[in-house]
Design an enzyme around this catalytic site. Structure first.
Site, PDB file in Angstrom:
ATOM      1  N   LYS A 121       0.699  -1.146   0.053  1.00 33.86           N
ATOM      2  CA  LYS A 121       0.109   0.117   0.003  1.00 33.86           C
ATOM      3  C   LYS A 121       0.982   1.418   0.037  1.00 33.86           C
ATOM      4  CE  LYS A 121      -3.643  -2.632   0.630  1.00 33.86           C
ATOM      5  NZ  LYS A 121      -4.821  -2.612   0.121  1.00 33.86           N
TER       6      LYS A 121
HETATM    7  C1  LIG Z   1      -0.750  -7.446   2.343  1.00 34.40           C
HETATM    8  C2  LIG Z   1      -2.163  -7.551   1.293  1.00 34.40           C
HETATM    9  N1  LIG Z   1      -2.212  -8.406   0.244  1.00 34.40           N
HETATM   10  C3  LIG Z   1      -3.145  -8.486  -0.486  1.00 34.40           C
HETATM   11  C4  LIG Z   1      -4.250  -7.446  -0.528  1.00 34.40           C
HETATM   12  C5  LIG Z   1      -4.940  -7.662  -1.599  1.00 34.40           C
HETATM   13  O1  LIG Z   1      -5.079  -6.423  -2.348  1.00 34.40           O
HETATM   14  P1  LIG Z   1      -6.243  -5.703  -3.149  1.00 34.40           P
HETATM   15  O2  LIG Z   1      -7.181  -5.323  -2.178  1.00 34.40           O
HETATM   16  O3  LIG Z   1      -5.780  -4.651  -3.862  1.00 34.40           O
HETATM   17  O4  LIG Z   1      -6.721  -7.014  -4.028  1.00 34.40           O
HETATM   18  C6  LIG Z   1      -4.299  -6.607   0.491  1.00 34.40           C
HETATM   19  C7  LIG Z   1      -5.194  -5.544   0.995  1.00 34.40           C
HETATM   20  O5  LIG Z   1      -6.051  -5.446   0.046  1.00 34.40           O
HETATM   21  C8  LIG Z   1      -3.009  -6.479   1.516  1.00 34.40           C
HETATM   22  O6  LIG Z   1      -2.946  -5.835   2.708  1.00 34.40           O
HETATM   23  N1  LIG Z   2      -6.346  -4.890   2.352  1.00 35.34           N
HETATM   24  C1  LIG Z   2      -6.672  -3.738   2.439  1.00 35.34           C
HETATM   25  C2  LIG Z   2      -8.215  -3.421   2.375  1.00 35.34           C
HETATM   26  C3  LIG Z   2      -8.451  -1.897   1.617  1.00 35.34           C
HETATM   27  O1  LIG Z   2      -7.986  -2.134   0.245  1.00 35.34           O
HETATM   28  P1  LIG Z   2      -7.879  -0.848  -0.666  1.00 35.34           P
HETATM   29  O2  LIG Z   2      -6.672  -1.174  -1.573  1.00 35.34           O
HETATM   30  O3  LIG Z   2      -8.934  -0.748  -1.352  1.00 35.34           O
HETATM   31  O4  LIG Z   2      -7.485   0.217   0.211  1.00 35.34           O
HETATM   32  C4  LIG Z   2      -6.292  -3.224   3.769  1.00 35.34           C
HETATM   33  O5  LIG Z   2      -5.032  -3.674   3.920  1.00 35.34           O
HETATM   34  O6  LIG Z   2      -6.693  -2.200   4.404  1.00 35.34           O
END
Ligand SMILES: Cc1ncc(COP(=O)(O)O)c(C=O)c1O
Ligand SMILES: N[C@@H](CCOP(=O)(O)O)C(=O)O
Length: 479
Positions: A121
């Site tokens: 993120k």
């Molecule tokens: C460590 C981790 N892996 C994978 C994901 C999944 O990613 P996305 O929500 O973009 O599919 C998230 C959060 O969403 C995450 O925090």
């Molecule tokens: N896995 C995410 C959930 C939120 O996902 P986002 O990419 O839409 O912000 C988290 O760790 O909070």
């Protein structure tokens, strides 16, 4: 570049407006009117660029309302080896997202989690922090960000926005569902502009509250509510960059192809991969990996999208992926149904009313193969075995989410053409999930010295029922 809503709202705003606006007024998600196609000459020229310059080249396609010199300054300030400083020993932090090969030229990890909060993120959120600061200052405005996190978005947003005077962050998290490290990262922040709210529910409840508040146009305008979740297009745009960077790292020429496996929950990360492919990046295969919360895997196998209720959502050892209603999936379905916003609005009418939709047997689902996307799922036993196998076989420790990715990458390896390198996106570092690492390996994960002992710091968090009005009151009392 103008943007449209997946649900057909008439307005065509530009980037800075949607950066501050988050959701479209009709509840849809913003996407570019069309995806820019990258020429072979551009791809050739981009191959040798630094991460910051590559980010500038790609983001310039989507951001046409910030002067080039200012956007360059923002990218240069964001993508530095000092910020993305936690690369594995031997891997080059200056690459920002180096590839760590498990099997040279065949199977690698795209290191996306070397930023301040040890999750992918940070790749987008650090940029968002700087973009918000720039746009708000230019306009003389402030913003109150309302976000939802299952563990990583929250800390990344709070680290990126802490101390920024024009920004307040109100972050909803599912009470008791994140790891001790994740809780400590967020709740130990004492900055005046950061507010943590733990809701007695799941991530999806928190995400529903964010959407409900954002859909209250009067409240949103009066209290200047903004978004940092991947419903905000800027998050997805920033994530496109590392697919290009990973491609260049894994190939020698632009005649080659690459495959990516993406641990998925909200469909934000893989949505960026899908868009990179639509732009012309030679991606042979996108492999979507879920944990036990397999709503997305179910769709790609059957054509049925059936978001689960909170009671059917599993609390797992890859908690950041405990998501049953994937907000960015709407962006993908918009492309799948030929960008027919009426159709999307109808489909999401059913979803927003707690229902499902079934595209199996439709002409749209018959075209799913055009998107080169396959999927699989993992389980606690699968991720523990994968963490163990990767450590024993390659001497590399991976976190639980990346382990879901590696497990599914192995399961789906047959769908990747021979000779095409496969990169698994490393979405977090093992330090965040010590309990499962101990279970798998009988030892503690390493953690950066500056994060030692954060679990012992005093924490500041408000406990609340998942109630839209209560969250609104909380915001009103503090702005
Ligand atoms: C460590 C981790 N892996 C994978 C994901 C999944 O990613 P996305 O929500 O973009 O599919 C998230 C959060 O969403 C995450 O925090
Ligand atoms: N896995 C995410 C959930 C939120 O996902 P986002 O990419 O839409 O912000 C988290 O760790 O909070």
């Amino acid at each position: 570049m103008k943007y449209l809503s997946t649900r057909g709202h008439a307005a065509r705003p530009e980037f800075c407006d949607i950066l501050l606006g988050g959701l479209a007024p009709d509840g849809g998600l913003y996407l570019p009117e069309s995806y820019p196609r990258i020429s072979r000459a551009e791809l050739d020229a981009w191959r040798s660029l630094s991460y910051a310059d590559l980010a500038l080249a790609i983001l310039s396609k989507f951001i046409t309302d910030i002067p080039a010199a200012d956007l360059k300054a923002i990218c240069d300030k964001t993508y530095t080896a000092e910020i993305y400083r936690f690369a594995r020993p031997g891997d080059d932090a200056a690459e920002i997202t180096p590839v760590h090969w498990l099997e040279a030229g065949k199977l690698g990890l795209l290191e996306l989690s070397n930023g301040p909060t040890l999750a992918f993120k940070d790749m987008a959120m650090q940029l968002l922090g700087n973009l918000f600061e720039y746009v708000l200052e230019r306009r003389g405005e402030t913003i109150n960000i309302l976000g939802a996190t299952s563990g990583d978005t929250g800390s990344a947003a709070e680290y990126a926005m802490r101390g920024k005077h024009a920004v307040r962050v109100f972050m909803l998290s599912p009470h008791g569902k994140m790891s001790a490290f994740q809780r400590a990262q967020m709740y130990s922040l004492q900055d005046e502009n950061i507010y943590n709210i733990a809701v007695t529910g799941m991530f999806d409840d928190a995400q529903d509250i964010v959407k409900a508040v954002s859909n209250d146009a009067a409240f949103k305008a009066k209290y200047k509510i903004g978004a940092v979740n991947s419903i905000n297009w800027a998050r997805v745009a920033a994530q496109i960059v590392y697919y290009f960077k990973g491609y260049f790292a894994a190939t020698r020429s632009n005649d080659e192809q690459v495959a990516f496996c993406v641990p998925s929950g909200n469909f934000g990360n893989i949505c960026a991969g899908h868009i990179a492919r639509q732009m012309g990046l030679p991606i042979a295969r996108l492999i979507l990996a879920t944990n036990e919360n397999d709503v997305l895997d179910e769709f790609f196998r059957t054509g049925v999208y059936r978001p689960r209720k909170a009671a059917e959502t599993h609390v797992t050892s890859s908690p950041s992926m405990d998501i049953s209603k994937a907000s960015n999936f709407e962006r993908f379905v918009f492309d799948l149904v030929g960008r027919d916003s009426k159709r999307v609005a109808e489909l999401w009418k059913a979803v927003d009313a707690g229902g499902a939709f079934d595209l199996s047997g439709s002409a749209d689902f018959a075209r799913i193969g055009d998107f080169a996307l396959v999927s699989g799922c993992s389980s606690h036993a699968g991720r523990v075995a994968t963490i163990r196998k990767v450590f024993e076989q390659y001497g590399t420790m991976i976190d639980t989410h990346t382990a879901d990715g590696v497990k599914v990458a192995w399961d789906c390896a047959g769908s990747v053409p021979a000779g095409v390198p496969l990169l698994v996106l490393e979405t977090a570092l093992p330090a965040k999930f010590a309990e499962t690492i101990r279970e798998a390996l009988g030892r503690e994960p390493e953690r950066p010295a500056e994060l030692e002992g954060i679990e012992n710091l005093p924490q500041r968090v408000e406990l609340m029922a998942p109630d839209v009005e209560a969250v609104k009151r909380f915001i009103v009392e503090r702005v």
